[in-house]
Write an enzyme that holds these catalytic residues in place. Sequence first.
Site: not given
Length: 146
Positions: A69-71
């Site tokens: 998700a952060e990527t």
Amino acid sequence: MSDQPTTDLATLSIDDFVASMPEGMGALSEKMGVKIIELGADRVVATMPVEGNTQPYGLLHGGASVVLAETLGSIGSALVAPPDRIPVGVDISATHHRSATSGTVTGVATPAHVGRSMATWEIVISDERGKRLCTSRITCALVPAR
């Protein structure tokens, strides 16, 4: 999506975009097998294998979902940031709805808000059957590039 213009990054191919980043996909994303499959200012999609990203009970690790998700949210934020700014994650949350024990998961990121100094993205991670595994939200500050 706001009416803010996107940078030239949004017009690059996936390979050229990754090559334009100071450290490519980043060591963690590479170790986890994250692969970008769609890149745009309104939608970023990537996959990640479950194998190698599990917790002791053989389930997809919640932290692995957060890495995916952060990527995705960071890539999306880079695509919509003004040319003189870079994204820095300042907040992330994740709700894990169900587990996966094998196969590949897919994350789809869409912008919830894009401004001059901040971008927020919603990321939905699903299994190969299309079942939602995780809903995440990340906010990135768009800070001046050095």
